[in-house]
Design a protein around this motif. Structure first.
Motif, mmCIF file in Angstrom:
data_model
loop_
_atom_site.group_PDB
_atom_site.id
_atom_site.type_symbol
_atom_site.label_atom_id
_atom_site.label_comp_id
_atom_site.label_asym_id
_atom_site.label_seq_id
_atom_site.Cartn_x
_atom_site.Cartn_y
_atom_site.Cartn_z
ATOM 1 N N PRO A 3 0.835 -1.206 0.000
ATOM 2 C CA PRO A 3 0.000 0.000 0.000
ATOM 3 C C PRO A 3 0.872 1.259 0.000
ATOM 4 C CG PRO A 3 -0.021 -1.042 2.156
ATOM 5 C CD PRO A 3 0.735 -1.956 1.239
ATOM 6 N N THR A 4 0.301 2.342 -0.488
ATOM 7 C CA THR A 4 0.982 3.631 -0.477
ATOM 8 C C THR A 4 1.084 4.133 0.957
ATOM 9 O OG1 THR A 4 0.094 4.131 -2.656
ATOM 10 C CG2 THR A 4 0.882 5.994 -1.362
ATOM 11 N N THR A 5 2.238 4.678 1.311
ATOM 12 C CA THR A 5 2.433 5.266 2.637
ATOM 13 C C THR A 5 2.378 6.783 2.504
ATOM 14 O OG1 THR A 5 3.788 3.413 3.378
ATOM 15 C CG2 THR A 5 4.000 5.464 4.612
ATOM 16 N N TYR A 6 1.533 7.393 3.335
ATOM 17 C CA TYR A 6 1.371 8.845 3.344
ATOM 18 C C TYR A 6 2.059 9.419 4.575
ATOM 19 C CZ TYR A 6 -2.256 7.462 0.074
ATOM 20 O OH TYR A 6 -2.934 6.893 -0.984
ATOM 21 N N ASN A 7 2.571 10.639 4.462
ATOM 22 C CA ASN A 7 3.290 11.300 5.551
ATOM 23 C C ASN A 7 2.568 12.555 6.004
ATOM 24 O OD1 ASN A 7 5.482 9.482 5.412
ATOM 25 N ND2 ASN A 7 6.436 10.691 3.804
ATOM 26 N N LEU A 8 2.421 12.703 7.314
ATOM 27 C CA LEU A 8 1.944 13.941 7.919
ATOM 28 C C LEU A 8 3.015 14.423 8.889
ATOM 29 C CD1 LEU A 8 -1.800 13.155 8.765
ATOM 30 C CD2 LEU A 8 -0.876 14.276 6.734
ATOM 31 N N PHE A 9 3.298 15.712 8.857
ATOM 32 C CA PHE A 9 4.317 16.295 9.725
ATOM 33 C C PHE A 9 3.649 17.080 10.848
ATOM 34 C CE2 PHE A 9 6.248 15.615 5.633
ATOM 35 C CZ PHE A 9 7.465 15.030 5.966
ATOM 36 N N PHE A 10 4.155 16.903 12.071
ATOM 37 C CA PHE A 10 3.687 17.639 13.237
ATOM 38 C C PHE A 10 4.562 18.880 13.365
ATOM 39 C CE2 PHE A 10 1.649 13.744 13.812
ATOM 40 C CZ PHE A 10 0.780 13.764 14.890
ATOM 41 N N THR A 11 3.937 20.056 13.300
ATOM 42 C CA THR A 11 4.668 21.310 13.406
ATOM 43 C C THR A 11 4.032 22.147 14.514
ATOM 44 O OG1 THR A 11 3.294 22.457 11.781
ATOM 45 C CG2 THR A 11 5.188 21.239 10.934
ATOM 46 N N GLY A 12 4.522 23.369 14.680
ATOM 47 C CA GLY A 12 4.002 24.225 15.740
ATOM 48 C C GLY A 12 4.570 23.792 17.079
ATOM 49 N N ARG A 130 8.994 10.525 16.710
ATOM 50 C CA ARG A 130 9.576 11.846 16.937
ATOM 51 C C ARG A 130 10.489 12.112 15.744
ATOM 52 N NH1 ARG A 130 7.839 15.313 19.808
ATOM 53 N NH2 ARG A 130 9.798 15.976 20.644
ATOM 54 N N TYR A 131 10.446 13.304 15.209
ATOM 55 C CA TYR A 131 11.138 13.576 13.961
ATOM 56 C C TYR A 131 11.441 15.063 13.877
ATOM 57 C CZ TYR A 131 11.749 13.529 8.820
ATOM 58 O OH TYR A 131 12.227 13.643 7.551
ATOM 59 N N SER A 132 12.685 15.421 14.085
ATOM 60 C CA SER A 132 13.078 16.823 14.018
ATOM 61 C C SER A 132 13.705 17.098 12.664
ATOM 62 C CB SER A 132 14.073 17.156 15.124
ATOM 63 O OG SER A 132 13.450 17.040 16.380
ATOM 64 N N GLN A 133 13.034 17.944 11.898
ATOM 65 C CA GLN A 133 13.543 18.298 10.578
ATOM 66 C C GLN A 133 12.876 19.599 10.141
ATOM 67 O OE1 GLN A 133 13.494 15.234 7.569
ATOM 68 N NE2 GLN A 133 13.347 16.736 5.938
ATOM 69 N N THR A 134 13.598 20.377 9.384
ATOM 70 C CA THR A 134 13.018 21.578 8.802
ATOM 71 C C THR A 134 12.191 21.180 7.586
ATOM 72 O OG1 THR A 134 14.897 22.880 9.563
ATOM 73 C CG2 THR A 134 13.532 23.834 7.821
ATOM 74 N N THR A 135 10.970 21.684 7.529
ATOM 75 C CA THR A 135 10.091 21.427 6.392
ATOM 76 C C THR A 135 9.735 22.763 5.741
ATOM 77 O OG1 THR A 135 7.998 21.617 7.585
ATOM 78 C CG2 THR A 135 9.082 19.461 7.637
ATOM 79 N N VAL A 136 9.016 22.733 4.655
ATOM 80 C CA VAL A 136 8.617 23.974 3.976
ATOM 81 C C VAL A 136 7.676 24.817 4.822
ATOM 82 C CG1 VAL A 136 8.998 23.079 1.663
ATOM 83 C CG2 VAL A 136 6.755 22.830 2.724
ATOM 84 N N VAL A 137 7.042 24.212 5.838
ATOM 85 C CA VAL A 137 6.131 24.958 6.710
ATOM 86 C C VAL A 137 6.756 25.250 8.067
ATOM 87 C CG1 VAL A 137 4.037 24.165 5.569
ATOM 88 C CG2 VAL A 137 4.984 22.837 7.468
ATOM 89 N N GLY A 138 8.043 24.994 8.212
ATOM 90 C CA GLY A 138 8.733 25.260 9.474
ATOM 91 C C GLY A 138 9.263 23.978 10.082
ATOM 92 N N PRO A 139 9.810 24.080 11.297
ATOM 93 C CA PRO A 139 10.379 22.892 11.932
ATOM 94 C C PRO A 139 9.309 21.852 12.266
ATOM 95 C CG PRO A 139 10.588 24.823 13.355
ATOM 96 C CD PRO A 139 9.955 25.283 12.093
ATOM 97 N N SER A 140 9.645 20.612 12.040
ATOM 98 C CA SER A 140 8.758 19.488 12.359
ATOM 99 C C SER A 140 9.311 18.775 13.587
ATOM 100 C CB SER A 140 8.706 18.518 11.174
ATOM 101 O OG SER A 140 8.023 17.350 11.535
ATOM 102 N N HIS A 141 8.411 18.309 14.457
ATOM 103 C CA HIS A 141 8.847 17.563 15.636
ATOM 104 C C HIS A 141 8.260 16.153 15.678
ATOM 105 C CE1 HIS A 141 4.944 18.592 17.377
ATOM 106 N NE2 HIS A 141 5.180 19.823 17.010
ATOM 107 N N GLY A 142 7.454 15.792 14.689
ATOM 108 C CA GLY A 142 6.881 14.452 14.637
ATOM 109 C C GLY A 142 6.484 14.086 13.224
#
Length: 172
Positions: A3-12, A130-142
């Motif tokens: 199956p296709t895996t989709y990603n959601l990033f936790f920001t804020g 838990r996932y710390s990375q810069t994304t196009v919408v700002g820093p991600s923490h998950g």
């Protein structure tokens, strides 16, 4: 074919009850969990989940002292405790989806801030890390990865994840 895996990033804010979740599955996904800071006069706390920054799709009504209260998911009302029912092991909590299926969040023993969502004893359909990375919408923490496209199940799974993370952080 897997199956296709989709990603959601936790920001804020890095807070299970107050964050922005953004990504895309078959369409853009934007969910915002908002919980006001507790004031001196507030006896109850409410977490409101907005879809697309405007439509309320769920609410968590916390009892005094930040204890589990009630949940509203669309038109469905239930005790919050029904989103964190006893699971198949000590590190698992279950919930029953709106379509009657039992799903289970399992906290990973090798990483206690990571969770896997199972739709059967051996079928993993989602994971939170838990996932710390810069994304196009700002820093991600998950990072939430999932393999389904049911919009209601996505909201239910994220609410149950919010509660699991909150309980594990604060011991409610």
């Amino acid at each position: 074919m897997p199956p296709t895996t989709y990603n959601l990033f936790f920001t804020g804010r890095d807070d299970p009850r107050c964050c922005v979740i953004i990504g895309e599955d078959t369409k853009p996904v934007y969910l915002c969990f908002e919980t006001p800071e507790r004031g001196m006069l507030m006896s109850n706390t409410r977490t409101t989940v907005y879809r697309n920054n405007k439509d309320v799709c769920a609410r968590l009504e916390w009892s005094p002292g930040n204890h589990l209260g009630s949940a509203s998911i669309g038109s469905r009302q239930l005790p919050m405790s029904h989103l964190v029912l006893p699971g198949s092991s000590n590190n698992a909590r279950a919930f029953i989806s709106a379509d009657g299926k039992r799903l289970e969040w399992r906290r990973r023993a090798d990483n206690p801030t990571s969770y896997d969502l199972y739709s059967s004893p051996t079928t993993k359909i989602a994971a939170f890390r838990r996932y710390s990375q810069t994304t196009v919408v700002g820093p991600s923490h998950g990072l939430f990865q999932y393999t389904f496209t049911n919009e209601l199940l996505l909201v239910e799974a994220l609410l149950a994840l919010c509660l699991n993370r909150w309980i594990d952080l604060h011991g409610v």
